[in-house]
Design a protein around this motif. Sequence first.
Motif, PDB file in Angstrom:
ATOM      1  N   SER A  94       6.042   5.827  -2.358  1.00  9.87           N
ATOM      2  CA  SER A  94       5.940   5.561  -3.797  1.00  9.87           C
ATOM      3  C   SER A  94       4.584   6.036  -4.298  1.00  9.87           C
ATOM      4  O   SER A  94       3.690   6.362  -3.516  1.00  9.87           O
ATOM      5  CB  SER A  94       6.087   4.065  -4.064  1.00  9.87           C
ATOM      6  OG  SER A  94       4.961   3.365  -3.552  1.00  9.87           O
ATOM      7  N   LEU A  95       4.422   6.050  -5.614  1.00 10.90           N
ATOM      8  CA  LEU A  95       3.124   6.410  -6.190  1.00 10.90           C
ATOM      9  C   LEU A  95       2.050   5.454  -5.721  1.00 10.90           C
ATOM     10  O   LEU A  95       0.924   5.858  -5.443  1.00 10.90           O
ATOM     11  CB  LEU A  95       3.187   6.394  -7.722  1.00 10.90           C
ATOM     12  CG  LEU A  95       3.889   7.553  -8.392  1.00 10.90           C
ATOM     13  CD1 LEU A  95       3.791   7.421  -9.904  1.00 10.90           C
ATOM     14  CD2 LEU A  95       3.318   8.879  -7.946  1.00 10.90           C
ATOM     15  N   LYS A  96       2.397   4.198  -5.621  1.00 12.14           N
ATOM     16  CA  LYS A  96       1.423   3.202  -5.167  1.00 12.14           C
ATOM     17  C   LYS A  96       0.915   3.564  -3.771  1.00 12.14           C
ATOM     18  O   LYS A  96      -0.284   3.527  -3.509  1.00 12.14           O
ATOM     19  CB  LYS A  96       2.060   1.818  -5.163  1.00 12.14           C
ATOM     20  CG  LYS A  96       1.115   0.716  -4.781  1.00 12.14           C
ATOM     21  CD  LYS A  96       1.807  -0.634  -4.813  1.00 12.14           C
ATOM     22  CE  LYS A  96       0.860  -1.713  -4.318  1.00 12.14           C
ATOM     23  NZ  LYS A  96       1.508  -3.005  -4.218  1.00 12.14           N
ATOM     24  N   ASP A  97       1.828   3.939  -2.869  1.00 13.16           N
ATOM     25  CA  ASP A  97       1.446   4.343  -1.510  1.00 13.16           C
ATOM     26  C   ASP A  97       0.597   5.611  -1.503  1.00 13.16           C
ATOM     27  O   ASP A  97      -0.248   5.794  -0.634  1.00 13.16           O
ATOM     28  CB  ASP A  97       2.687   4.652  -0.656  1.00 13.16           C
ATOM     29  CG  ASP A  97       3.548   3.445  -0.376  1.00 13.16           C
ATOM     30  OD1 ASP A  97       3.070   2.310  -0.570  1.00 13.16           O
ATOM     31  OD2 ASP A  97       4.717   3.638   0.021  1.00 13.16           O
ATOM     32  N   ARG A  99      -1.485   7.068  -3.934  1.00 14.20           N
ATOM     33  CA  ARG A  99      -2.731   7.237  -4.699  1.00 14.20           C
ATOM     34  C   ARG A  99      -3.939   7.508  -3.798  1.00 14.20           C
ATOM     35  O   ARG A  99      -4.669   8.474  -4.007  1.00 14.20           O
ATOM     36  CB  ARG A  99      -3.021   5.999  -5.542  1.00 14.20           C
ATOM     37  CG  ARG A  99      -2.171   5.899  -6.752  1.00 14.20           C
ATOM     38  CD  ARG A  99      -2.489   4.583  -7.485  1.00 14.20           C
ATOM     39  NE  ARG A  99      -1.571   4.390  -8.546  1.00 14.20           N
ATOM     40  CZ  ARG A  99      -1.777   4.807  -9.787  1.00 14.20           C
ATOM     41  NH1 ARG A  99      -2.891   5.427 -10.084  1.00 14.20           N
ATOM     42  NH2 ARG A  99      -0.874   4.609 -10.716  1.00 14.20           N
ATOM     43  N   ASP A 100      -4.177   6.656  -2.811  1.00  9.93           N
ATOM     44  CA  ASP A 100      -5.325   6.851  -1.922  1.00  9.93           C
ATOM     45  C   ASP A 100      -5.181   8.141  -1.122  1.00  9.93           C
ATOM     46  O   ASP A 100      -6.163   8.846  -0.882  1.00  9.93           O
ATOM     47  CB  ASP A 100      -5.503   5.659  -0.983  1.00  9.93           C
ATOM     48  CG  ASP A 100      -5.999   4.420  -1.712  1.00  9.93           C
ATOM     49  OD1 ASP A 100      -6.607   4.568  -2.795  1.00  9.93           O
ATOM     50  OD2 ASP A 100      -5.776   3.308  -1.202  1.00  9.93           O
ATOM     51  N   GLU A 120      -2.120   8.995 -14.964  1.00 10.95           N
ATOM     52  CA  GLU A 120      -0.674   8.936 -14.749  1.00 10.95           C
ATOM     53  C   GLU A 120      -0.013   9.736 -15.850  1.00 10.95           C
ATOM     54  O   GLU A 120      -0.444   9.685 -16.998  1.00 10.95           O
ATOM     55  CB  GLU A 120      -0.205   7.486 -14.773  1.00 10.95           C
ATOM     56  CG  GLU A 120      -0.709   6.704 -13.586  1.00 10.95           C
ATOM     57  CD  GLU A 120      -0.136   5.298 -13.508  1.00 10.95           C
ATOM     58  OE1 GLU A 120       0.904   5.040 -14.136  1.00 10.95           O
ATOM     59  OE2 GLU A 120      -0.741   4.477 -12.819  1.00 10.95           O
ATOM     60  N   GLU A 150       6.800  10.893  -7.884  1.00  8.67           N
ATOM     61  CA  GLU A 150       7.656   9.897  -7.233  1.00  8.67           C
ATOM     62  C   GLU A 150       9.117  10.304  -7.396  1.00  8.67           C
ATOM     63  O   GLU A 150       9.642  10.357  -8.505  1.00  8.67           O
ATOM     64  CB  GLU A 150       7.424   8.515  -7.838  1.00  8.67           C
ATOM     65  CG  GLU A 150       8.135   7.416  -7.083  1.00  8.67           C
ATOM     66  CD  GLU A 150       7.696   6.047  -7.565  1.00  8.67           C
ATOM     67  OE1 GLU A 150       7.297   5.244  -6.721  1.00  8.67           O
ATOM     68  OE2 GLU A 150       7.755   5.800  -8.794  1.00  8.67           O
TER      69      GLU A 150
END
Length: 185
Positions: A94-97, A99-100, A120, A150
């Motif tokens: 996901s985008l959350k996963d 980003r870093d 974003e 995503e």
Amino acid sequence: MKVWSSLVACAAAGALFVLPHVAHAETEVTYADAGRNLFEVTVPDFWTLRVGGEREITPPSEDALRPVARVFGLSPESANGVWVGLMSPPQLRSLKDARDYAKSLSGQLAKTTEIVRTEERTVAGYPAFVIDGKGRRNGRSVNFTAAVLELPRDRVVVGLTVLEKGYDPDALSDVNAILQSIQAR
């Protein structure tokens, strides 16, 4: 003058993903992982596609092996200084996963990097996280963009663009067309 040229270059890199899709005669290719077709992308005429398979590398100044996903590397035949890379690392869901992960790529795209902007937005109709930055690569000034799109079914596409100082700005419409052509499969 140096500051102005950096701002112009960053603005050019930031313009990626914003321009409308330009129609070309082109070739569609499919990115697959573990027997699953993940996405399709359109490669414009007179661009070279180089496909690198999964592998493990040891980056300079590190001791540990790091897995690298299959990469589609694209560059225009007539213009040096422009490179687009596409990949879908299996650990990113996901985008959350992602980003870093996207932020960490700046060190692989250039040395002594500076992230100029993060935001974003939507790319190719998918939610995306985009990083624009600058640095040096092989002794030359570069601007780079890392965009994470995503996809449905728990996968992402990482789109990387590197523009070396003196690149052909006419290639930007093709770069945008490539990134806007990404479609989940």
